[in-house]
Design an enzyme around this catalytic site. Structure first.
Site, PDB file in Angstrom:
ATOM      1  N   ASP A 126       0.896  -1.117   0.040  1.00 32.32           N
ATOM      2  CA  ASP A 126       0.129   0.023   0.139  1.00 32.32           C
ATOM      3  C   ASP A 126       0.873   1.159   0.019  1.00 32.32           C
ATOM      4  O   ASP A 126       1.769   1.135  -0.660  1.00 32.32           O
ATOM      5  CB  ASP A 126      -0.957  -0.078   1.075  1.00 32.32           C
ATOM      6  CG  ASP A 126      -2.337   0.683   1.080  1.00 32.32           C
ATOM      7  OD1 ASP A 126      -2.421   1.851   0.750  1.00 32.32           O
ATOM      8  OD2 ASP A 126      -3.480  -0.008   0.926  1.00 32.32           O
ATOM      9  N   SER A 141     -12.734  -3.549  -0.146  1.00 33.69           N
ATOM     10  CA  SER A 141     -11.242  -3.559   0.101  1.00 33.69           C
ATOM     11  C   SER A 141     -10.998  -3.645   1.864  1.00 33.69           C
ATOM     12  O   SER A 141     -10.025  -3.597   2.383  1.00 33.69           O
ATOM     13  CB  SER A 141     -10.716  -2.361  -0.382  1.00 33.69           C
ATOM     14  OG  SER A 141     -11.390  -1.064   0.090  1.00 33.69           O
ATOM     15  N   HIS A 182      -4.696   4.970   4.564  1.00 31.61           N
ATOM     16  CA  HIS A 182      -5.222   3.775   4.020  1.00 31.61           C
ATOM     17  C   HIS A 182      -4.307   2.532   4.159  1.00 31.61           C
ATOM     18  O   HIS A 182      -4.988   1.740   4.876  1.00 31.61           O
ATOM     19  CB  HIS A 182      -5.269   3.992   2.418  1.00 31.61           C
ATOM     20  CG  HIS A 182      -6.279   2.787   1.918  1.00 31.61           C
ATOM     21  ND1 HIS A 182      -5.645   1.943   1.107  1.00 31.61           N
ATOM     22  CD2 HIS A 182      -7.418   2.591   1.762  1.00 31.61           C
ATOM     23  CE1 HIS A 182      -6.626   1.016   0.434  1.00 31.61           C
ATOM     24  NE2 HIS A 182      -7.923   1.665   1.180  1.00 31.61           N
TER      25      HIS A 182
END
Ligand SMILES: *[C@@H]1O[C@H](CO)[C@@H](O)[C@H](O)[C@H]1NC(C)=O
Ligand SMILES: *[C@@H]1O[C@H](CO)[C@@H](O)[C@H](O)[C@H]1NC(C)=O
Ligand SMILES: *[C@@H]1O[C@H](CO)[C@@H](O)[C@H](O)[C@H]1NC(C)=O
Ligand SMILES: *[C@@H]1O[C@H](CO)[C@@H](O)[C@H](O)[C@H]1NC(C)=O
Ligand SMILES: *[C@@H]1O[C@H](CO)[C@@H](O)[C@H](O)[C@H]1NC(C)=O
Ligand SMILES: *[C@@H]1O[C@H](CO)[C@@H](O)[C@H](O)[C@H]1NC(C)=O
Ligand SMILES: *[C@@H]1O[C@H](CO)[C@@H](O)[C@H](O)[C@H]1NC(C)=O
Length: 638
Positions: free
Chosen positions: A186, A383, A217
């Site tokens: 990520d 997600s 995130h």
């Protein structure tokens, strides 16, 4: 061309005290474009930089290409042999260069380098995020929309995922994620975070100076997996986190960054990898090959099916691959989240039949995880469901890896079999929406405890009379002269990374079982690799049963053979499984009641479109009222 994959996440920035009613929605989009003149040259093996350079040089110089250069890549994978290079070719000699490279005997494939761009658009809204999806779906028939959207139930109420999944029971057995390496691909992570105590390694795959997350995130997903904060506990707090920073602060990444990072994940012997990227674009060859290679090397891949629901046939790659665990989202009321992508998989179409996906579902609405610096936040989307499963896989694996007295081998196959065999079926929901059902962590743990290497199937039976689970098959009986009805079953092979089908036989239950009233044709993969393959069951009615009505039964027995995993033993290992089969047969309807396939009326569907073929639908321009073999004659043969 840029294919745009729109992912819609609902991010409500609520701290633990402040459960404000304002939901900020962040819309995540992936776009990708080809980088001019840069090519990924993939070799058939792994070679040192100098060897790769000599191969490329030989190919290009021999064909007179002078203007080229291999782009330098400096990262944690650079000191190890690699299977690819990025070559820059000048426009003028581009095609000669590409031909020369492709023809080199040790080059597997040459594809353009792609730039991947992820965008996060924050929208403040006081309405439920689900309402946004409702608007998005306003063109769909209301009854359809209502089936999937219940505003009252879908309101995101943040909950502790750990208590819902009864994680405590495993923690009491000292199963807490220890010895398991989880890779997070990520936006990076801060060197230290109050919630995360076991950040083992942070690696740099971008061209930026920083290894830290600036967006939150990456921190959130790491928290869902391994946070040890009381306010938002992760599932496997003792898991080793391996942070791969593959996106820049501007949310940019390249194919080559991913390929290098994947190679390093193999070298690092990662147990679980949740893939943070997805979309039709990534049906990109080097990417798909690399995912196969990762699972073949024992890395358990978990990926979200996507946020493109409630339409069918909207799965993202790599979640739709047989070797990957594809996860869909449900809300706290056990309803499939409207945003969760539905099956079947579509890349087999139009030359074959798609398979059942998602593999399973879990909570993906209002899940709480770590916020960027301190505190918690809650987030919705598939997600979010996929890190929940990634955390669950890490936790389950930690009960078995590292303990040498344990006989159970944790592999991508045994893990997937455990998750699928133990999942709880949601009532009234089709298999293309829920797969095997809802994650049941404890049952999966007990399955693994008593695990013997074996073969399993997904779906595990074929009962074409069972609605809703077998929708849309269950809405239509089969009859003599009809097109074959095909069910493409996934074989999961726990015996080994490769194998083959040794025997497959249809056993009709004769007499009262009426098995002779159907003809069953079976086709299957030549090789089962990695850990998986397919068995397609095509059903037709023989002429002798043209006037018959009833339900025919039987089963298919399947024997899979794999080379022995044990070096001492040269005997191949075998496993046999039965696939029960039940199908409703009706007399051939009179001619005037049948709709004929009309090839002139039929149109080419856009990629990823799953024709619904509702005879009553009037407002879907792509619905041609019953022209698809999968759903043809739907209304009459009930
Ligand atoms: C938030 O919602 C609750 C009940 O749903 C209501 O009682 C409260 O007044 C709302 N708060 C704000 C700031 O609108
Ligand atoms: C959204 O709300 C936050 C405060 O809740 C505010 O700081 C921000 O500017 C708002 N963003 C937009 C785009 O309105
Ligand atoms: C939606 O379809 C159903 C039948 O499937 C029909 O009864 C209903 O009137 C339709 N609604 C709209 C708004 O078209
Ligand atoms: C990451 O690697 C790039 C390219 O090799 C380099 O420019 C950058 O400084 C590195 N970042 C860090 C944090 O090491
Ligand atoms: C898991 O994958 C999803 C998308 O598939 C992504 O949004 C999320 O960030 C990933 N989480 C981790 C821990 O990599
Ligand atoms: C079944 O699925 C596999 C893999 O997705 C595909 O290659 C194959 O063609 C399909 N089989 C049939 C008969 O459609
Ligand atoms: C395959 O299995 C069937 C029954 O399960 C058996 O009758 C048949 O002999 C087997 N064929 C081979 C080649 O082993």
């Amino acid at each position: 061309m840029n294919l745009v994959l729109a992912l819609l996440l609902l991010l409500s920035n609520v701290s633990s005290e402040d459960l404000s009613n304002v939901t900020s929605t962040v819309k995540v989009q992936f776009t990708s474009r080809v980088v001019e003149n840069e090519y990924i040259v993939v070799f058939k093996g792994y070679y040192k930089p100098s060897t790769r350079q000599s191969y490329i040089s030989a190919a290009l110089t021999n064909s007179g290409v002078a203007d080229w250069r291999i782009l330098k890549r400096e990262n944690a994978a650079s000191e190890h042999p690699s299977d690819f290079d990025v070559v820059l070719l000048k426009e003028t000699q581009k095609y000669t260069g590409l031909d020369a490279l492709t023809e080199h005997p040790l080059v597997k494939r040459v594809t353009p380098q792609r730039l991947v761009y992820r965008t996060l658009n924050y929208v403040n809204s006081t309405e439920d995020g689900e309402k946004v999806f409702r608007r998005k779906m306003k063109n769909l028939n209301e009854s359809w929309a209502n089936r999937h959207t219940n505003r009252r139930l879908l309101r995101a109420i943040p909950k502790q995922i750990t208590s819902v999944l009864q994680v405590d029971a495993l923690w009491k057995l000292r199963v807490t994620g220890q010895n398991v390496k989880v890779a997070v691909f990520d936006t990076g992570l801060a060197a230290s975070h109050p919630h995360l105590k076991n950040i083992k390694e942070r690696t740099n795959w971008t061209n930026e100076k920083s290894l830290s997350d600036t967006l939150g995130h990456g921190t959130f997903v790491a928290g869902v997996i391994a946070s040890s904060s009381k306010e938002c506990l992760g599932l496997a707090p003792d898991a080793e986190l391996h942070i791969f920073r593959v996106f820049t602060n501007e949310q940019v990444s390249y194919t080559s960054w991913f390929l290098d990072a994947f190679n390093y994940a193999i070298l690092s012997k990662i147990t679980v990898l949740n893939l943070s990227i997805g979309g039709p674009d990534f049906m990109d060859h080097p990417f798909v090959d690399k995912v196969w290679e990762l699972t073949a090397n024992g890395v358990i891949m978990v990926s979200a099916t996507g946020n493109d629901g409630p339409l069918y046939g909207t799965h993202n790659n790599p979640a739709d691959q047989m070797d990957v665990i594809g996860v869909g989202g449900i809300n706290w009321a056990d309803k499939i989240a409207s945003f969760s992508s539905r099956g079947m998989t579509t890349w087999e179409l139009p030359n074959g039949y798609g398979r059942v996906k998602p593999d399973l579902v879990t909570y993906g609405s209002g899940v709480r995880g770590s916020a960027l610096k301190t505190g918690c936040q809650s987030l919705s989307g598939t997600s979010v469901a996929s890190p929940v499963v990634a955390g669950a896989v890490a936790l389950l694996a930690s009960g078995f890896v590292g303990d040498l007295t344990q006989k159970t081998r944790i592999t991508p196959a045994s893990m997937k079999q455990a998750l699928l065999s133990s999942a709880r079926r949601l009532p009234g929901v089709g298999m293309f929406e829920q797969g095997a059902g809802k994650l049941d962590l404890l049952r999966a743990f007990y399955f693994l405890r008593h695990y013997i290497p074996q073969v399993t199937l997904s779906p595990s039976y074929v009962d074409l009379t069972e609605c809703m689970y077998m929708w849309p098959y269950c809405t239509q009986a089969i009859y003599y002269s009809g097109m074959p009805t095909v069910v493409n079953v996934t074989i999961i092979n726990g015996l080994g990374v490769s194998g083959h089908v040794a025997n497959v036989t249809w056993h009709p239950y004769l007499g009262e079982g009426y098995g002779e009233k159907v003809d069953v044709a079976l086709t299957f993969s030549d090789v089962l690799w990695p850990w998986s393959g397919w068995l397609a069951v095509a059903l037709t009615v023989p002429k002798a049963a043209a006037g018959w009505q009833g339900v025919a039964h039987g089963h298919i027995s399947l024997t899979v053979e794999s080379p022995s995993q044990d070096d001492q033993d040269t005997e191949a290992v075998r496993s046999t499984i039965n696939l029960p089969l039940k199908v409703k047969v009706i007399p051939t309807p009179p001619r005037h009641k049948r709709l004929l396939w009309d090839q002139f009326h039929n149109l080419r569907y856009p990629p990823g479109y799953f024709p619904r073929d509702d005879l009553l639908a009037k407002n879907d321009p792509l619905d041609w009222n019953g022209d698809h073999i999968h759903t043809n004659f739907k209304e009459i043969s009930k």
